[in-house]
Design an enzyme around this catalytic site. Structure first.
Site, PDB file in Angstrom:
ATOM      1  N   GLU A   1       0.834  -1.204   0.000  1.00  0.00           N
ATOM      2  CA  GLU A   1       0.000   0.000   0.000  1.00  0.00           C
ATOM      3  C   GLU A   1       0.867   1.252   0.000  1.00  0.00           C
ATOM      4  OE1 GLU A   1      -0.084  -2.600   1.996  1.00  0.00           O
ATOM      5  OE2 GLU A   1      -2.073  -2.990   2.823  1.00  0.00           O
TER       6      GLU A   1
ATOM      7  N   CYS B   1       0.393   1.248   7.292  1.00  0.00           N
ATOM      8  CA  CYS B   1      -0.234   1.594   6.008  1.00  0.00           C
ATOM      9  C   CYS B   1      -1.539   2.360   6.217  1.00  0.00           C
ATOM     10  CB  CYS B   1      -0.463   0.340   5.171  1.00  0.00           C
ATOM     11  SG  CYS B   1       1.077  -0.302   4.479  1.00  0.00           S
TER      12      CYS B   1
HETATM   13  N1  THU Z   1       2.452  -6.403   4.118  1.00  0.00           N
HETATM   14  C1  THU Z   1       1.974  -5.527   3.186  1.00  0.00           C
HETATM   15  O1  THU Z   1       2.515  -5.432   2.071  1.00  0.00           O
HETATM   16  N2  THU Z   1       0.897  -4.775   3.495  1.00  0.00           N
HETATM   17  C2  THU Z   1       0.259  -4.820   4.704  1.00  0.00           C
HETATM   18  O2  THU Z   1      -0.595  -3.985   4.968  1.00  0.00           O
HETATM   19  C3  THU Z   1       0.567  -5.902   5.644  1.00  0.00           C
HETATM   20  C4  THU Z   1       1.882  -6.555   5.433  1.00  0.00           C
HETATM   21  C5  THU Z   1       3.625  -7.215   3.783  1.00  0.00           C
HETATM   22  C6  THU Z   1       4.854  -6.845   4.557  1.00  0.00           C
HETATM   23  C7  THU Z   1       5.635  -8.135   4.508  1.00  0.00           C
HETATM   24  O3  THU Z   1       6.390  -8.162   3.312  1.00  0.00           O
HETATM   25  C8  THU Z   1       4.577  -9.214   4.440  1.00  0.00           C
HETATM   26  O4  THU Z   1       3.372  -8.571   4.063  1.00  0.00           O
HETATM   27  C9  THU Z   1       4.368  -9.963   5.743  1.00  0.00           C
HETATM   28  O5  THU Z   1       4.157  -9.089   6.795  1.00  0.00           O
END
Ligand code: THU
Length: 130
Positions: free
Chosen positions: A56, A88
């Site tokens: 995000e 986020c």
């Molecule tokens: N992650 C995201 O890309 N967005 C979120 O809102 C939650 C978590 C990713 C970060 C990390 O690479 C993986 O998901 C596990 O936490």
């Protein structure tokens, strides 16, 4: 303007670009700008784990760099329909408080929420006014 189902499909497509060798949790985001542009984001992990950026925020910072400031909606895709993390939510609140948020799983099963609903009582720019 793009329809919701198409924005959701863009988020699923963006998910394929994720670099997530440590968690294997792939996240895609498709950010709809006011002029109709769709900006992709994906999570990009790092061996120094806290250096990871979420999908995000990747979409939002990429859009800002492309001179976009007005955001209508964001679709977020994970395998299982996971919701945005707290960091986020905070950044979405700063940059796109009016955005609709579509949360989808990898098959395109999605539900609709909003930044306001995801982060009530947020700390926002007004909080810094004297
Ligand atoms: N992650 C995201 O890309 N967005 C979120 O809102 C939650 C978590 C990713 C970060 C990390 O690479 C993986 O998901 C596990 O936490």
């Amino acid at each position: 303007m793009i329809d919701v189902e198409s924005l959701v499909q863009h988020a699923i497509a963006a998910r394929q670009r994720a670099y997530a060798p440590y968690s294997n949790y792939f996240v895609g985001a498709a950010l709809l700008c006011a002029d109709g542009t769709v900006v992709y984001g994906c999570n990009v992990e790092n061996a120094a784990y806290p250096s990871t950026i979420c999908a995000e925020r990747a979409a939002l910072v990429s859009a800002i760099a492309q001179n976009q400031r007005d955001f209508v909606a964001i679709a977020v895709a994970t395998k299982d329909g996971g919701t945005p993390c707290g960091t986020c939510r905070q950044v979405m609140s700063e940059l796109g408080i009016e955005m609709a948020v579509y949360i989808t799983d990898e098959l395109g099963n999605f539900w609709t929420t909003s930044v306001r609903e995801l982060l009530p009582y947020s700390f926002d720019p007004k909080s810094l006014e004297a």
